[in-house]
Scaffold this active site. Structure first.
Site, PDB file in Angstrom:
ATOM      1  N   ASP A   1      -2.262   8.006   0.043  1.00  0.00           N
ATOM      2  CA  ASP A   1      -1.504   7.096  -0.828  1.00  0.00           C
ATOM      3  C   ASP A   1      -1.384   7.739  -2.202  1.00  0.00           C
ATOM      4  O   ASP A   1      -2.368   7.872  -2.928  1.00  0.00           O
ATOM      5  CB  ASP A   1      -2.226   5.753  -0.915  1.00  0.00           C
ATOM      6  CG  ASP A   1      -1.400   4.675  -1.593  1.00  0.00           C
ATOM      7  OD1 ASP A   1      -0.620   5.003  -2.518  1.00  0.00           O
ATOM      8  OD2 ASP A   1      -1.533   3.498  -1.208  1.00  0.00           O
TER       9      ASP A   1
ATOM     10  N   SER B   1       0.331  -3.739  -1.933  1.00  0.00           N
ATOM     11  CA  SER B   1       0.430  -3.143  -3.261  1.00  0.00           C
ATOM     12  C   SER B   1       0.241  -4.209  -4.348  1.00  0.00           C
ATOM     13  O   SER B   1      -0.794  -4.875  -4.407  1.00  0.00           O
ATOM     14  CB  SER B   1       1.762  -2.394  -3.383  1.00  0.00           C
ATOM     15  OG  SER B   1       1.759  -1.545  -4.499  1.00  0.00           O
TER      16      SER B   1
ATOM     17  N   HIS C   1       1.560   5.274   0.901  1.00  0.00           N
ATOM     18  CA  HIS C   1       1.570   3.941   0.289  1.00  0.00           C
ATOM     19  C   HIS C   1       2.475   2.993   1.073  1.00  0.00           C
ATOM     20  O   HIS C   1       2.185   1.805   1.187  1.00  0.00           O
ATOM     21  CB  HIS C   1       2.050   4.041  -1.161  1.00  0.00           C
ATOM     22  CG  HIS C   1       1.928   2.767  -1.921  1.00  0.00           C
ATOM     23  ND1 HIS C   1       0.709   2.188  -2.199  1.00  0.00           N
ATOM     24  CD2 HIS C   1       2.869   1.946  -2.472  1.00  0.00           C
ATOM     25  CE1 HIS C   1       0.899   1.069  -2.889  1.00  0.00           C
ATOM     26  NE2 HIS C   1       2.192   0.903  -3.057  1.00  0.00           N
TER      27      HIS C   1
END
Length: 279
Positions: free
Chosen positions: A230, A98, A259
């Site tokens: 995601d 991320s 995610h």
């Protein structure tokens, strides 16, 4: 102080360093608003495979110093460089999730490759090239999305973090999801350890930093992993574009993964990352 390094601008950064100093190092870069603890499953796995594993808490996050400055991608990359230089990591694999994927891109492009320290990189559910909708990337998310994150954090950070972890982050808002309360609790725990200011300003860092040039500069082999469900960093404006911009990419899109797939699908991802490292 052991397990801390002081950056050039005077910030104490916490890190973990496990395994033989003679082994090939793997350095992990965590997502927002978490800490090095989010990599527990990967650190134990790769340690068991004979690697040296390192993870640090981004400034203002986890156990690192809660300063009121430097909450931007350039400082994140410089902090990672401070850890890598302090430990003299060479021939290293850098893995980012991320926001940590943005940190990896910035570190590898701006510090790692110029210093000859990086062997390969892995971007997992990563934010580059940019999350925000711009003229260059019209498929991005509108600024109102990120303003909403800031408003939620400022109003009640504890409630907001609980909602993120129990909802879109791990796909726990999907029908039939295998919800793990302890995973939610651990996400919340990590988030609440950090600074509200670092988290607030970090939203701008992870959403508005255009890292096109960073991606283009990463000449080492780079594995791009993303889930097609995601809900936090949509893969079409992230993983797919990363693979187009990177000089030496390997792309894998996981059907139905969230995610937070690094945690809830660790068995699959760890095996795929190991195969890439050894390949």
């Amino acid at each position: 102080m052991s397990n801390f390094v002081t950056t050039k601008d005077g910030v104490e950064i916490f890190y973990k360093d496990w395994g033989s100093k003679d082994a090939q190092p793997i350095m992990f870069h965590h997502g927002w608003p978490l800490s090095a603890d989010d990599w527990d499953g990967q650190m134990l796995f790769f340690l068991s495979k004979g690697y040296r594993v390192i993870a640090h808490d981004r400034r203002g996050h986890g156990r690192s110093q809660q300063v009121d400055f430097g909450h931007d991608m350039a400082h994140y990359a410089a902090d990672a460089a401070a850890v890598a230089e302090h430990l003299d990591l060479r021939n290293a694999i850098h893995i980012g999730h991320s926001t940590g994927g943005g940190e990896v891109a910035a570190y590898v492009a701006r510090h790692g490759i110029p210093q000859g320290r990086v062997a390969k990189a892995v971007l997992v559910s990563a934010v580059p090239p940019i999350m925000l909708k711009t003229d260059r990337y019209p498929g991005g998310l509108p600024i109102e999305v990120f303003d909403g994150l800031r408003a939620g954090l400022a109003a009640n950070r504890a409630d907001f973090f609980r909602a993120v972890a129990s909802g879109p982050f791990y796909g726990y808002n999907r029908e039939g999801a295998d919800v793990k309360p302890a995973v939610i609790d651990n996400w919340w725990r990590q988030g609440m350890m950090g600074s509200a200011l670092a988290h607030y300003e970090g939203i701008k860092a992870f959403s508005e930093t255009d890292q096109t040039d960073d991606l283009k500069a990463i000449s080492v082999p780079t594995l791009v992993l993303h889930g097609d469900d995601d809900q936090v960093v949509p893969y079409k404006n992230a993983g797919l574009l990363q693979a187009e911009l990177l000089p030496n990419p390997t792309l894998k899109i996981y059907e139905g993964y969230s995610h937070g797939m690094l945690t809830v699908n660790a068995d699959v991802l760890n095996a795929d990352i190991l195969a890439f490292i050894q390949g």
